[in-house]
Design a protein around this motif. Structure first.
Motif, PDB file in Angstrom:
ATOM      1  N   ILE A   1      30.562  45.557  44.361  1.00  0.00           N
ATOM      2  CA  ILE A   1      30.650  44.563  44.303  1.00  0.00           C
ATOM      3  C   ILE A   1      32.060  45.553  44.636  1.00  0.00           C
ATOM      4  O   ILE A   1      32.667  46.704  44.929  1.00  0.00           O
ATOM      5  CB  ILE A   1      31.061  44.780  42.685  1.00  0.00           C
ATOM      6  N   SER A   2      32.885  44.453  45.188  1.00  0.00           N
ATOM      7  CA  SER A   2      34.112  45.564  45.674  1.00  0.00           C
ATOM      8  C   SER A   2      35.553  43.719  45.641  1.00  0.00           C
ATOM      9  O   SER A   2      34.712  43.296  45.014  1.00  0.00           O
ATOM     10  CB  SER A   2      34.380  45.385  46.929  1.00  0.00           C
ATOM     11  N   VAL A   3      36.865  43.811  45.360  1.00  0.00           N
ATOM     12  CA  VAL A   3      37.510  43.190  44.903  1.00  0.00           C
ATOM     13  C   VAL A   3      38.751  43.026  45.864  1.00  0.00           C
ATOM     14  O   VAL A   3      39.158  43.806  46.964  1.00  0.00           O
ATOM     15  CB  VAL A   3      37.910  43.408  43.448  1.00  0.00           C
ATOM     16  N   SER A   4      39.160  42.459  45.751  1.00  0.00           N
ATOM     17  CA  SER A   4      40.318  42.127  46.423  1.00  0.00           C
ATOM     18  C   SER A   4      41.426  40.686  46.226  1.00  0.00           C
ATOM     19  O   SER A   4      41.587  40.424  45.698  1.00  0.00           O
ATOM     20  CB  SER A   4      39.463  41.402  48.401  1.00  0.00           C
TER      21      SER A   4
ATOM     22  N   ASP B   1      45.672  35.446  41.410  1.00  0.00           N
ATOM     23  CA  ASP B   1      44.492  35.465  41.814  1.00  0.00           C
ATOM     24  C   ASP B   1      43.752  36.728  42.865  1.00  0.00           C
ATOM     25  O   ASP B   1      44.699  37.259  43.443  1.00  0.00           O
ATOM     26  CB  ASP B   1      44.463  33.945  42.367  1.00  0.00           C
ATOM     27  N   ILE B   2      42.867  37.053  42.168  1.00  0.00           N
ATOM     28  CA  ILE B   2      42.009  37.867  43.044  1.00  0.00           C
ATOM     29  C   ILE B   2      40.778  37.041  43.005  1.00  0.00           C
ATOM     30  O   ILE B   2      40.365  36.846  42.202  1.00  0.00           O
ATOM     31  CB  ILE B   2      42.104  39.081  42.366  1.00  0.00           C
ATOM     32  N   GLN B   3      40.005  38.040  44.020  1.00  0.00           N
ATOM     33  CA  GLN B   3      39.328  37.912  44.445  1.00  0.00           C
ATOM     34  C   GLN B   3      37.365  38.498  44.051  1.00  0.00           C
ATOM     35  O   GLN B   3      38.105  40.255  44.599  1.00  0.00           O
ATOM     36  CB  GLN B   3      38.149  37.150  45.390  1.00  0.00           C
ATOM     37  N   PHE B   4      36.157  38.752  43.101  1.00  0.00           N
ATOM     38  CA  PHE B   4      35.639  40.228  43.220  1.00  0.00           C
ATOM     39  C   PHE B   4      34.012  39.581  44.268  1.00  0.00           C
ATOM     40  O   PHE B   4      33.962  38.296  44.186  1.00  0.00           O
ATOM     41  CB  PHE B   4      34.870  39.718  41.962  1.00  0.00           C
ATOM     42  N   HIS B   5      34.403  40.259  45.100  1.00  0.00           N
ATOM     43  CA  HIS B   5      33.195  40.040  46.139  1.00  0.00           C
ATOM     44  C   HIS B   5      31.671  40.861  45.521  1.00  0.00           C
ATOM     45  O   HIS B   5      31.814  41.891  45.496  1.00  0.00           O
ATOM     46  CB  HIS B   5      33.815  40.884  47.513  1.00  0.00           C
ATOM     47  N   ILE B   6      30.388  39.749  46.068  1.00  0.00           N
ATOM     48  CA  ILE B   6      29.054  40.168  45.007  1.00  0.00           C
ATOM     49  C   ILE B   6      28.298  40.796  46.746  1.00  0.00           C
ATOM     50  O   ILE B   6      27.859  38.671  46.723  1.00  0.00           O
ATOM     51  CB  ILE B   6      28.689  39.873  44.034  1.00  0.00           C
TER      52      ILE B   6
ATOM     53  N   LEU C   1      38.442  49.699  42.764  1.00  0.00           N
ATOM     54  CA  LEU C   1      37.716  49.278  41.940  1.00  0.00           C
ATOM     55  C   LEU C   1      37.275  49.983  40.888  1.00  0.00           C
ATOM     56  O   LEU C   1      36.996  51.716  41.749  1.00  0.00           O
ATOM     57  CB  LEU C   1      36.607  47.884  42.398  1.00  0.00           C
ATOM     58  N   ASP C   2      37.034  50.236  39.659  1.00  0.00           N
ATOM     59  CA  ASP C   2      36.913  51.323  39.283  1.00  0.00           C
ATOM     60  C   ASP C   2      35.319  51.152  37.899  1.00  0.00           C
ATOM     61  O   ASP C   2      35.615  50.241  37.187  1.00  0.00           O
ATOM     62  CB  ASP C   2      38.139  51.835  38.347  1.00  0.00           C
TER      63      ASP C   2
END
Length: 487
Positions: free
Chosen positions: A414-417, A458-463, A424-425
């Motif tokens: 998982i990451s975020v942008s 707006d943010i995006q979680f990348h999985i 991301l913690d």
């Protein structure tokens, strides 16, 4: 006064009196059930009916015992909210597929009924199937129609009680096994078998086994045609699904009337008779006890037993078959042959039903084939959405609902942008999930206060979901949007 109907009993005398005389009519509000003793019959339609009995029961009794990937192949695990059907795992979010199945079932019923009447009732309805099985057991124990009628008229005795007890014991055993199998689709059947053997089944398993067994025993053994005539709604609204070209079981009155008995060597035309010898076989073999020669009736379940019975009589008399046959209103009026009847099958109504069925089926299959094997839902945590960290960063807290929808173990990275200097913690990244499992993962996302304008961003979680170890399959990448609050 209500009009007298079937079963009305006239009472009182016709005679004069001071105030005038009138007929006194008493009418029963309820029809007393006349027990039906269906006669055994052989023929093409009887063979087809037993073929469907064997196929449906082989699936019902056998599918629960099939293994698949170390589990039961078909299991509706309501407690875990997962339905297993061979290699597919369905979750509550997959309710769209239940909708597809219901639409397919409804339009299939419309299509089959428009083409050839109550095919479902006559060949594959559970009530018909289990009644056939229970009747077969009854014939093996008590004999065919005349033997059963004679046995019921006998006074109680050792022979009668023994035969009745044997029949009901077999009925109850089959009914309980049916209830056990039914529950075995919701509780793993091998574990259920061990629990039954040890008398340690839970209250719900015990209740449903007994309830379903009792329903099978009562409906197929005792009520039989009463379920079809009075309890099943399909018998009542089937007429609106027919049209003049629908194939239904029909008695050819023009060929059969006037009916009457005669010797085999006698030419019926010399006596002014039709082909019907008035033997009553069509009534004797009917599981609902109707006389098809009186025309189509709502009690007719379309089993075609009368066709087989009549054809046997026609063969013995040396007459052509088909006095009772599948035909339609238009075909009888126009005296169409089989080719003419077949040409009327592909009419607009049938094409519309078939087109809708094809579209829904193709759409459902394509949706199933393109279904992502993983799902992620981003939800705001119940704690305050926005907080300040010790480093002066702004933190937002989320919960990620991660679902591994198939049986392949996966690792979720998982990451975020969406904002500069975002972090991301979370505990444990990547997240390891076995097959057909889900987990709620809390995460903290932080950013510098001046990294964006104030308000909601707006943010995006990348999985990225990767198969673990030797598991087959390819990696799957998902993106889920969320809102990040900046003070």
């Amino acid at each position: 006064m209500s009009q007298p109907g079937p079963g009305a009993v006239e009472s009182g005398a016709r005679g004069g009196g001071a105030a005038g005389a009138a007929d006194s009519v008493e009418q029963s509000l309820y029809e007393v059930r006349r027990k039906i003793y269906p006669r055994a019959v052989t023929g093409h339609f009887a063979a087809a009916r037993w073929l469907f009995v064997l196929l449906t029961q082989a699936v019902f009794y056998g599918a629960a015992w099939l293994p698949w990937n170390g589990r039961q192949a078909v299991l509706f695990d309501i407690a875990s909210r997962k339905f297993y059907i061979f290699g597919l795992v369905f979750w509550p979010q997959d309710i769209v597929y239940l909708t597809v199945i219901l639409i397919l079932s409804a339009y299939s019923l419309f299509l089959f009924t428009a083409v050839a009447g109550r095919l479902w009732c006559g060949y594959t309805c559970p009530q018909t199937v289990y009644t056939e099985i229970f009747l077969w057991i009854e014939r093996q124990v008590e004999g065919d129609r005349m033997a059963r009628m004679k046995l019921d008229k006998e006074p109680p005795g050792a022979r009668k009680l023994g035969l009745k007890a044997a029949k009901h014991a077999l009925w109850i055993a089959l009914a309980l096994w049916t209830g056990f199998t039914f529950v075995g689709y919701f509780t793993p059947i091998r574990q259920l078998a061990q629990d039954v053997a040890g008398f340690s089944t839970g209250p719900w398993e015990t209740f449903w086994m007994l309830f379903y067994g009792f329903a099978t025993y009562g409906n197929a053994g005792w009520m039989r045609e009463q379920v079809c005539k009075y309890m099943c709604p399909y018998a009542r609204f089937q007429g609106v699904m027919f049209d003049p070209d629908t194939l239904v079981i029909t008695y050819d009155r023009e060929r059969g009337e006037p009916r009457g008995a005669r010797a085999r060597a006698v030419d019926p035309k010399s006596k002014g008779l039709g082909a019907c010898v008035d033997c009553g076989i069509c009534v004797q073999v009917c599981p609902t006890g109707i006389d098809i020669r009186n025309g189509l009736q709502y009690e007719c379940i379309g089993c075609a037993a009368c066709i087989d019975g009549c054809n046997q009589v026609m063969d013995k008399m040396g007459y052509p078959r088909g006095l009772i046959r599948y035909s339609s209103e238009n075909a009888m009026k126009a005296r169409l042959d089989k080719g003419g009847i077949a040409k009327r099958v592909l009419r607009p109504r049938i094409l519309i039903y078939s087109g809708i069925l094809l579209v829904v089926l193709v759409a459902g299959v394509l949706t199933l084939l393109r279904r992502e094997p993983v799902k992620v839902d981003v939800m705001r945590d119940r704690t305050p959405m926005m907080a300040a960290s010790g480093e002066g960063r702004v933190e937002n807290v989320y919960r990620l609902q991660i679902m591994n929808t198939d049986e392949t173990p996966r690792s979720f990275l998982i990451s975020v942008s969406g904002l500069p200097e975002m972090r991301l913690d979370m505990r444990g990244n990547p997240v390891e999930l076995p097959g057909a499992a889900q987990r709620m993962v809390p995460v903290r996302v932080s950013a510098m206060p001046g990294a964006s304008q104030h308000g909601s961003v707006d943010i995006q979680f990348h999985i990225e979901a990767r198969p673990v170890g030797a598991a087959g399959g390819s990696s799957v990448t998902l993106e889920e949007r969320a809102r990040f609050v900046v003070p």
